[in-house]
Design a protein around this motif. Structure first.
Motif, short mmCIF file in Angstrom:
data_model
loop_
_atom_site.label_atom_id
_atom_site.label_comp_id
_atom_site.label_asym_id
_atom_site.label_seq_id
_atom_site.Cartn_x
_atom_site.Cartn_y
_atom_site.Cartn_z
N HIS A 272 10.75 -5.08 0.33
CA HIS A 272 12.11 -5.47 -0.02
C HIS A 272 12.15 -6.91 -0.52
O HIS A 272 12.95 -7.25 -1.41
CB HIS A 272 13.03 -5.29 1.18
CG HIS A 272 14.48 -5.42 0.84
ND1 HIS A 272 15.24 -6.50 1.26
CD2 HIS A 272 15.31 -4.63 0.12
CE1 HIS A 272 16.48 -6.35 0.83
NE2 HIS A 272 16.56 -5.24 0.12
N ALA A 273 11.29 -7.78 0.03
CA ALA A 273 11.24 -9.17 -0.42
C ALA A 273 10.86 -9.23 -1.90
O ALA A 273 11.43 -10.02 -2.67
CB ALA A 273 10.24 -9.96 0.42
N ALA A 274 9.91 -8.39 -2.30
CA ALA A 274 9.52 -8.34 -3.71
C ALA A 274 10.64 -7.75 -4.56
O ALA A 274 10.92 -8.24 -5.66
CB ALA A 274 8.24 -7.54 -3.87
N MET A 283 19.85 0.61 -4.35
CA MET A 283 19.80 2.07 -4.19
C MET A 283 18.47 2.62 -4.71
O MET A 283 17.89 3.53 -4.12
CB MET A 283 20.97 2.73 -4.92
CG MET A 283 22.33 2.44 -4.30
SD MET A 283 22.41 2.95 -2.55
CE MET A 283 22.25 4.74 -2.75
N HIS A 284 18.00 2.08 -5.83
CA HIS A 284 16.70 2.50 -6.35
C HIS A 284 15.60 2.16 -5.37
O HIS A 284 14.70 2.98 -5.11
CB HIS A 284 16.44 1.83 -7.70
CG HIS A 284 15.10 2.14 -8.28
ND1 HIS A 284 14.70 3.43 -8.61
CD2 HIS A 284 14.03 1.34 -8.59
CE1 HIS A 284 13.47 3.42 -9.11
NE2 HIS A 284 13.05 2.15 -9.09
N ARG A 286 15.79 1.88 -2.09
CA ARG A 286 15.83 2.77 -0.93
C ARG A 286 15.33 4.17 -1.27
O ARG A 286 14.65 4.80 -0.46
CB ARG A 286 17.26 2.83 -0.37
CG ARG A 286 17.71 1.51 0.26
CD ARG A 286 19.13 1.57 0.78
NE ARG A 286 19.54 0.30 1.35
CZ ARG A 286 19.30 -0.09 2.60
NH1 ARG A 286 18.63 0.70 3.41
NH2 ARG A 286 19.71 -1.27 3.02
N SER A 287 15.63 4.65 -2.46
CA SER A 287 15.18 6.00 -2.83
C SER A 287 13.67 6.05 -3.02
O SER A 287 13.03 7.05 -2.68
CB SER A 287 15.89 6.46 -4.11
OG SER A 287 15.49 5.68 -5.23
N VAL A 288 13.09 4.96 -3.53
CA VAL A 288 11.64 4.94 -3.75
C VAL A 288 10.88 4.89 -2.44
O VAL A 288 9.88 5.60 -2.25
CB VAL A 288 11.25 3.76 -4.66
CG1 VAL A 288 9.73 3.54 -4.65
CG2 VAL A 288 11.73 4.00 -6.08
N ILE A 289 11.34 4.05 -1.52
CA ILE A 289 10.56 3.88 -0.28
C ILE A 289 10.89 4.94 0.77
O ILE A 289 10.14 5.08 1.74
CB ILE A 289 10.77 2.48 0.33
CG1 ILE A 289 12.20 2.34 0.88
CG2 ILE A 289 10.44 1.39 -0.66
CD1 ILE A 289 12.34 1.25 1.90
N ALA A 290 11.97 5.68 0.61
CA ALA A 290 12.41 6.61 1.66
C ALA A 290 11.32 7.59 2.09
O ALA A 290 11.12 7.77 3.31
CB ALA A 290 13.66 7.35 1.20
#
Length: 436
Positions: A272-274, A283-284, A286-290
């Motif tokens: 998230h820092a990056a 939102m993008h 969260r969807s990628v890392i979910a």
């Protein structure tokens, strides 16, 4: 000075944690006898990472035996590290050590034309006799240019702990990193040696997030050293890279402050820092890392029942202690009694420290006898310590975990979170089986 035998081995919730500030007065500073490996040990994982580099230790036969034993290597394998042994003639001043070193390096590079990056690694013996490896590296680099670049760093155990070997190695690379082109777009650098499979996982995630270009230090090949400059943002993958971070900042790079990527929460915060630095839509992100985050949480949950509520004590060893204690407390419900670390980098560890319980003792440095007294008094469920302390503590009825295994094992990222939790659950499972 003679060459030794070849040595080788072919987060559910918000991304922003609730922080609790700690003061300097909260840290117990220890200065006494230490029990650690020397910085030469870092070669054991670094030589596997940089595929066309060679690590030549300028040291004693003891240095050679340490590396061979620690790596568990076969002497007839083709090496990517070895030892130029300092003999009695060198110590007595009967031979010119620089001439002897030049001869060993010439012989090595003639035999191994595939070597593109040669590290001269200082040791306790080379430092005791004041052998100037910095000047030797400059001389040899000029002699063998442009085919081979020669650098040097210290792996001596006189004043350092073993993970500082990697820090010194990477810091020696920073001055020779190419400058980023004028007007270059922002780029991300992952700093710290990671297993290739873990590095590839992170690179795929950054690509899915739309973050790029992404470079790694160390690179897998000497020709692929990443550029650095004011548009470089970097994430530390390892918590023991203080000197490397300072050197990168001196060249204009900006460190992204984040938890270290251990467990579901730590990895989420690190990524998230990056994402924030590169303006990625929330939102993008969260969807990628979910998917990876959920896999990690499920894998960790398998160990929660065994570890929740258990009390753990970290003796100082690798500088991984604080992030690992945060992971165990935050995601597995363990209670850290004391977290010792050889060196405490306040700025890099601020967010990690803030997530530890207020009653956890943080100690910096080592006085092994005093710390062992506190272990015996606390009687923790699990003690994380070095190899030399584990067996005596086990004989006293305490359950231990070898700290060095946490350095050699793939433990970063979502897909390794379950394995990381298992490393702490396994000693408790073994203890329970032996009791039966």
């Amino acid at each position: 000075m003679t060459p030794a035998l070849p040595l080788t081995a072919p987060a559910g919730g918000d991304c922003a944690p609730v922080l609790r500030e700690r003061n300097d007065s909260d840290v117990l500073r220890e200065r006494g006898q230490r029990e650690v490996f020397c910085g030469l040990t870092g070669i054991i994982w670094l030589h596997r990472k940089v595929q066309d580099a060679f690590f030549l230790v300028v040291g004693s036969r003891t240095c050679a035996h340490l590396l061979q034993s620690a790596a568990g290597v076969m002497v007839f394998a083709e090496p990517r590290f070895g030892t130029a042994i300092i003999e009695e003639r060198d110590l007595a001043g009967m031979a010119d050590c620089n001439e002897e070193l030049d001869r060993v390096v010439d012989r090595l590079l003639t035999r191994r034309p595939d070597i593109k990056l040669l590290f001269l690694v200082g040791s306790c013996p080379s430092e005791v006799i004041k052998l100037d490896l910095s000047r030797a590296a400059q001389r040899l680099s000029g002699k063998h240019s442009p085919n081979v670049r020669v650098l040097n760093y210290s792996g001596s155990g006189i004043e350092t702990t073993f993970t500082e070997g990697e820090d010194a190695c990477l810091a020696s690379l920073v001055p020779v990193l190419p400058a980023e082109p004028a007007g270059a777009a922002p780029a991300l650098m992952i700093v710290g040696a990671l297993p290739d499979v873990v590095e590839d996982q992170f690179l795929r995630l950054f690509a899915q997030l739309g973050i790029g270009p992404v470079h790694c230090l160390p690179a897998r090949r000497a020709a692929d050293l990443p550029p650095v400059g004011p548009n470089t943002r970097f994430l530390l993958a390892q918590p023991f890279l203080g000197e490397t971070a300072r050197s990168l900042e001196d060249r204009g790079a900006q460190r992204l402050d984040a938890l270290f990527p251990f467990g579901a929460e730590g990895t989420t915060h690190w990524l998230h820092a990056a994402a924030q630095a590169f303006g990625i839509d929330e939102m993008h992100f969260r969807s990628v890392i979910a998917p990876g985050r959920e896999r990690a949480k499920r894998a960790i949950d398998h160990c929660r029942e065994r570890l929740a509520g258990k009390r753990i004590f970290f003796l100082p060893d690798s500088q991984l202690e604080i992030p690992l204690a945060r992971f165990l407390h935050q995601e597995l419900g363990m209670a850290p009694i004391e977290v010792g670390t050889p060196y405490l980098h306040r700025r890099h560890m601020a967010q990690e420290l803030a997530l530890l319980p207020a009653d956890t003792v943080i100690s910096e440095g080592q006085d092994v006898d005093r710390q062992l007294d506190r272990v015996r008094l606390a009687q923790p469920d699990l003690t994380v310590c070095g190899l030399g302390l584990a067996n005596p503590l086990e004989a006293e009825g305490l359950t231990t975990k070898w700290a060095i295994e946490l350095v050699f094992s793939p433990i970063h990222g979502f897909d390794q979170a379950g394995d990381l939790a298992e490393l702490f659950a396994r000693p408790l499972r073994r203890r329970d089986m032996l009791r039966v």
